[in-house]
Design a protein around this motif. Structure first.
Motif, PDB file in Angstrom:
ATOM      1  N   ASP A  55      -5.992   6.183  -4.225  1.00  0.00           N
ATOM      2  CA  ASP A  55      -6.639   4.881  -3.995  1.00  0.00           C
ATOM      3  C   ASP A  55      -8.159   5.028  -3.980  1.00  0.00           C
ATOM      4  O   ASP A  55      -8.881   4.047  -4.151  1.00  0.00           O
ATOM      5  CB  ASP A  55      -6.137   4.195  -2.716  1.00  0.00           C
ATOM      6  CG  ASP A  55      -6.176   5.066  -1.480  1.00  0.00           C
ATOM      7  OD1 ASP A  55      -6.097   6.306  -1.605  1.00  0.00           O
ATOM      8  OD2 ASP A  55      -6.284   4.518  -0.363  1.00  0.00           O
ATOM      9  N   HIS A  56      -8.653   6.246  -3.805  1.00  0.00           N
ATOM     10  CA  HIS A  56     -10.111   6.489  -3.822  1.00  0.00           C
ATOM     11  C   HIS A  56     -10.551   7.375  -4.989  1.00  0.00           C
ATOM     12  O   HIS A  56     -11.707   7.351  -5.361  1.00  0.00           O
ATOM     13  CB  HIS A  56     -10.552   7.138  -2.511  1.00  0.00           C
ATOM     14  CG  HIS A  56     -10.038   6.411  -1.324  1.00  0.00           C
ATOM     15  ND1 HIS A  56     -10.424   5.113  -1.045  1.00  0.00           N
ATOM     16  CD2 HIS A  56      -9.132   6.751  -0.375  1.00  0.00           C
ATOM     17  CE1 HIS A  56      -9.776   4.703   0.038  1.00  0.00           C
ATOM     18  NE2 HIS A  56      -8.987   5.670   0.459  1.00  0.00           N
ATOM     19  N   TYR A 107      -2.642  -0.039  10.351  1.00  0.00           N
ATOM     20  CA  TYR A 107      -3.138   0.945   9.379  1.00  0.00           C
ATOM     21  C   TYR A 107      -3.055   2.350   9.972  1.00  0.00           C
ATOM     22  O   TYR A 107      -2.511   3.271   9.368  1.00  0.00           O
ATOM     23  CB  TYR A 107      -4.590   0.606   8.985  1.00  0.00           C
ATOM     24  CG  TYR A 107      -5.198   1.634   8.073  1.00  0.00           C
ATOM     25  CD1 TYR A 107      -5.001   1.586   6.701  1.00  0.00           C
ATOM     26  CD2 TYR A 107      -5.931   2.707   8.591  1.00  0.00           C
ATOM     27  CE1 TYR A 107      -5.533   2.542   5.862  1.00  0.00           C
ATOM     28  CE2 TYR A 107      -6.468   3.675   7.761  1.00  0.00           C
ATOM     29  CZ  TYR A 107      -6.265   3.588   6.401  1.00  0.00           C
ATOM     30  OH  TYR A 107      -6.777   4.557   5.579  1.00  0.00           O
ATOM     31  N   THR A 134     -13.435   3.996   4.032  1.00  0.00           N
ATOM     32  CA  THR A 134     -12.968   3.700   2.672  1.00  0.00           C
ATOM     33  C   THR A 134     -12.085   2.453   2.596  1.00  0.00           C
ATOM     34  O   THR A 134     -11.685   2.053   1.501  1.00  0.00           O
ATOM     35  CB  THR A 134     -12.197   4.897   2.087  1.00  0.00           C
ATOM     36  OG1 THR A 134     -11.300   5.409   3.067  1.00  0.00           O
ATOM     37  CG2 THR A 134     -13.135   5.991   1.634  1.00  0.00           C
ATOM     38  N   HIS A 135     -11.736   1.880   3.745  1.00  0.00           N
ATOM     39  CA  HIS A 135     -10.973   0.618   3.740  1.00  0.00           C
ATOM     40  C   HIS A 135     -11.521  -0.301   4.827  1.00  0.00           C
ATOM     41  O   HIS A 135     -11.723   0.139   5.969  1.00  0.00           O
ATOM     42  CB  HIS A 135      -9.492   0.853   4.076  1.00  0.00           C
ATOM     43  CG  HIS A 135      -8.758   1.729   3.101  1.00  0.00           C
ATOM     44  ND1 HIS A 135      -8.438   1.328   1.824  1.00  0.00           N
ATOM     45  CD2 HIS A 135      -8.263   2.978   3.226  1.00  0.00           C
ATOM     46  CE1 HIS A 135      -7.778   2.302   1.204  1.00  0.00           C
ATOM     47  NE2 HIS A 135      -7.668   3.321   2.036  1.00  0.00           N
ATOM     48  N   GLU A 157      -6.812  11.030  -2.117  1.00  0.00           N
ATOM     49  CA  GLU A 157      -5.688  10.126  -2.366  1.00  0.00           C
ATOM     50  C   GLU A 157      -6.115   9.172  -3.488  1.00  0.00           C
ATOM     51  O   GLU A 157      -7.262   8.703  -3.520  1.00  0.00           O
ATOM     52  CB  GLU A 157      -5.302   9.363  -1.092  1.00  0.00           C
ATOM     53  CG  GLU A 157      -3.944   8.702  -1.244  1.00  0.00           C
ATOM     54  CD  GLU A 157      -3.318   8.223   0.063  1.00  0.00           C
ATOM     55  OE1 GLU A 157      -3.960   8.336   1.119  1.00  0.00           O
ATOM     56  OE2 GLU A 157      -2.179   7.732   0.012  1.00  0.00           O
ATOM     57  N   ASP A 193     -10.908   7.732   5.206  1.00  0.00           N
ATOM     58  CA  ASP A 193      -9.904   6.826   5.789  1.00  0.00           C
ATOM     59  C   ASP A 193     -10.131   6.559   7.280  1.00  0.00           C
ATOM     60  O   ASP A 193      -9.621   5.560   7.816  1.00  0.00           O
ATOM     61  CB  ASP A 193      -8.502   7.426   5.626  1.00  0.00           C
ATOM     62  CG  ASP A 193      -7.927   7.211   4.233  1.00  0.00           C
ATOM     63  OD1 ASP A 193      -8.504   6.451   3.441  1.00  0.00           O
ATOM     64  OD2 ASP A 193      -6.879   7.824   3.941  1.00  0.00           O
ATOM     65  N   HIS A 251      -7.177  12.021   5.989  1.00  0.00           N
ATOM     66  CA  HIS A 251      -5.757  11.965   6.160  1.00  0.00           C
ATOM     67  C   HIS A 251      -5.025  13.067   5.389  1.00  0.00           C
ATOM     68  O   HIS A 251      -3.845  13.298   5.592  1.00  0.00           O
ATOM     69  CB  HIS A 251      -5.390  10.531   5.706  1.00  0.00           C
ATOM     70  CG  HIS A 251      -4.144  10.175   5.075  1.00  0.00           C
ATOM     71  ND1 HIS A 251      -4.030   9.380   3.965  1.00  0.00           N
ATOM     72  CD2 HIS A 251      -2.883  10.476   5.436  1.00  0.00           C
ATOM     73  CE1 HIS A 251      -2.786   9.196   3.674  1.00  0.00           C
ATOM     74  NE2 HIS A 251      -2.059   9.831   4.548  1.00  0.00           N
ATOM     75  N   HIS A 277     -12.174  12.049  -0.125  1.00  0.00           N
ATOM     76  CA  HIS A 277     -10.719  12.032   0.034  1.00  0.00           C
ATOM     77  C   HIS A 277     -10.098  11.845  -1.346  1.00  0.00           C
ATOM     78  O   HIS A 277     -10.562  11.014  -2.131  1.00  0.00           O
ATOM     79  CB  HIS A 277     -10.355  10.885   0.969  1.00  0.00           C
ATOM     80  CG  HIS A 277      -8.889  10.752   1.260  1.00  0.00           C
ATOM     81  ND1 HIS A 277      -7.992  11.802   1.173  1.00  0.00           N
ATOM     82  CD2 HIS A 277      -8.160   9.671   1.659  1.00  0.00           C
ATOM     83  CE1 HIS A 277      -6.787  11.369   1.500  1.00  0.00           C
ATOM     84  NE2 HIS A 277      -6.859  10.090   1.787  1.00  0.00           N
ATOM     85  N   PHE A 307       0.859  -1.183   0.000  1.00  0.00           N
ATOM     86  CA  PHE A 307       0.000   0.000   0.000  1.00  0.00           C
ATOM     87  C   PHE A 307       0.894   1.232   0.000  1.00  0.00           C
ATOM     88  O   PHE A 307       1.876   1.297   0.749  1.00  0.00           O
ATOM     89  CB  PHE A 307      -0.861  -0.046   1.265  1.00  0.00           C
ATOM     90  CG  PHE A 307      -1.944   0.979   1.325  1.00  0.00           C
ATOM     91  CD1 PHE A 307      -3.073   0.850   0.551  1.00  0.00           C
ATOM     92  CD2 PHE A 307      -1.841   2.062   2.176  1.00  0.00           C
ATOM     93  CE1 PHE A 307      -4.089   1.786   0.612  1.00  0.00           C
ATOM     94  CE2 PHE A 307      -2.841   3.009   2.244  1.00  0.00           C
ATOM     95  CZ  PHE A 307      -3.975   2.875   1.458  1.00  0.00           C
TER      96      PHE A 307
HETATM   97 FE1  FEO Z   1      -5.554   8.358   2.414  1.00  0.00          FE
HETATM   98 FE2  FEO Z   1      -7.103   5.420   1.602  1.00  0.00          FE
HETATM   99  O1  FEO Z   1      -6.280   7.079   1.280  1.00  0.00           O
END
Ligand code: FEO
Length: 397
Positions: A84-85, A196, A226-227, A82, A167, A148, A80, A23
């Motif tokens: 990944d989203h 995490y 989101t995770h 980042e 996040d 984040h 968010h 990640f």
């Molecule tokens: Fe801060 Fe899952 O991105």
């Protein structure tokens, strides 16, 4: 109701990623990870966040399974940025040209910067506390900067008591069939939440607490991060982990991280572990920093009260893998720990003075220290005993 409908009209459309090894290209994913996305189906249809770009096909399939091929999305709410989203945003914009992107001022600036979607008519800019009606439900936006990134925000749906948190409350681990915690054994997800949090969000504890304060007074029955899993049964457990770590509060226990080229510093670390155990300390984790994976060491240093750093002198300084851990803790502004310091050397004590400077910079109390010349000898034992006595006392306080 199918397993992805987490409450009436709110569907999980996220994806599992069991392929990515690290990640952020940094943190190992032994159990995979999810990129969570949710569809709120009302008179208007809102998608909450997207996924990493390689997973966009699966996201689109999941959306079409619910609304069909012909219906459009009305809104994409971006909590968010980042990637990944946000990675799939350009594809979603192409697929659903009538869809409006809902975000705050910072979010919209980042979308323009990352994805060059410059047409202002594509956006609905929202501010903290602003609301958007979907028909039967209303979305209420809450800005939560630095959980984040600076643009991060959450969305609350009072009618369903559902909170979309970005996040926050996230964890590593792909989902194995179930989506909501009630459908899963969450033991591993909760354990991974420490790793995490410490590695991804750990630097921003003050912001996390500030963000959580804004949620006081909301009745939240379901948390959609989101995770990782959707939290319902275990909201108290995941909240306790996040609030503990965000406030740099510790569990009783000691982490010993050592760096040793030929086993002499390692032998001292083992003596210290034995000394702690002799004094009744059970929760002790010894890491060879040159072999252990950094994210697990960071996790345990966040979680436990005592940290003992033992380093061989290397080029008149701290042994590099030990330095990497120390840098990681410093950049995350780790607080409220009790430190023990061991510096070994052959002809000149380079490591211990550097370790002491570090403790001073970090404003962490040093409960004991020793310099070991060449190899452990009986003469070192009184200082090891004193370090163990003081560390047990500090951890138990
Ligand atoms: Fe801060 Fe899952 O991105």
């Amino acid at each position: 109701m199918n397993i992805h409908e987490i409450s009436d009209g709110i569907h999980y459309v996220g994806v599992n990623d069991r392929d990515t090894q690290k990640f952020e290209s940094l943190w190992p994913l032994p159990y995979g990870v999810t990129y969570n996305s949710y569809l709120v189906v009302d008179e208007k249809v809102a998608l909450m966040d997207t996924v990493e770009i390689p997973e966009v096909g699966e996201l689109l399939d999941n959306i079409r399974d619910i609304i069909g091929k012909d219906k459009t999305l009305d809104y994409l709410v971006v909590h968010h940025m980042e990637p990944d989203h946000s990675g799939a945003i350009p594809i979603l914009v192409d697929e659903y040209p009538e869809m409006k992107i809902v975000g705050n001022k910072l979010t919209i600036g980042m979308i323009k910067g990352y994805y060059h979607i410059d047409d202002d008519s594509k956006y609905i800019e929202v501010a903290d506390g602003q609301e958007l009606s979907l028909g039967r439900r209303t979305l209420k936006f809450v800005t939560t900067p630095m959980i984040h990134w600076p643009e991060t925000m959450m969305t609350y749906i009072a009618e369903d008591q559902v909170l979309f948190t970005g996040d926050a409350f996230g964890t590593f681990g792909a989902l194995n069939g179930g989506v909501v915690d009630e459908q899963l054994d969450t033991t591993r997800y909760l354990r991974e939440a420490y790793r995490y949090y410490a590695n991804i969000v750990g630097k921003y504890g003050n912001f996390v607490m500030r963000g959580f304060k804004k949620l006081e007074g909301m009745t939240v029955g379901t948390i959609c991060p989101t995770h990782g899993p959707v939290w319902r049964r275990d909201i108290d457990k995941i909240s306790a982990i996040y609030t503990q770590l965000a406030q740099y509060e510790s569990d009783p226990g000691v982490v010993i991280a050592y760096g040793s080229m030929y086993g002499n510093t390692a032998a001292v670390a083992e003596k210290i572990a034995e000394g702690l155990a002799l004094r009744g300390m059970k929760n002790i984790t010894v890491y060879n920093a040159a072999q252990a994976e950094l994210s697990y060491m960071i996790r345990d240093c966040f979680r436990y009260k005592g940290i003992i750093i033992a380093s061989a002198t290397y080029q008149m300084n701290i042994f590099p893998p030990v330095r990497a851990l120390m840098d990681a803790l410093e950049s995350r502004e780790v607080k409220n720990k009790a430190l023990g310091l061991v510096g070994s050397f052959t002809w000149a004590p380079g490591a211990l003075p550097e370790l002491k400077k570090y403790a001073e910079r970090m404003k962490l109390p040093v409960v004991g220290e020793l310099a070991v010349k060449q190899a452990y000898s009986e003469a070192d034992q009184p200082k090891i005993d004193a370090l163990c006595d003081a560390m047990v006392k500090a951890v138990e306080e």
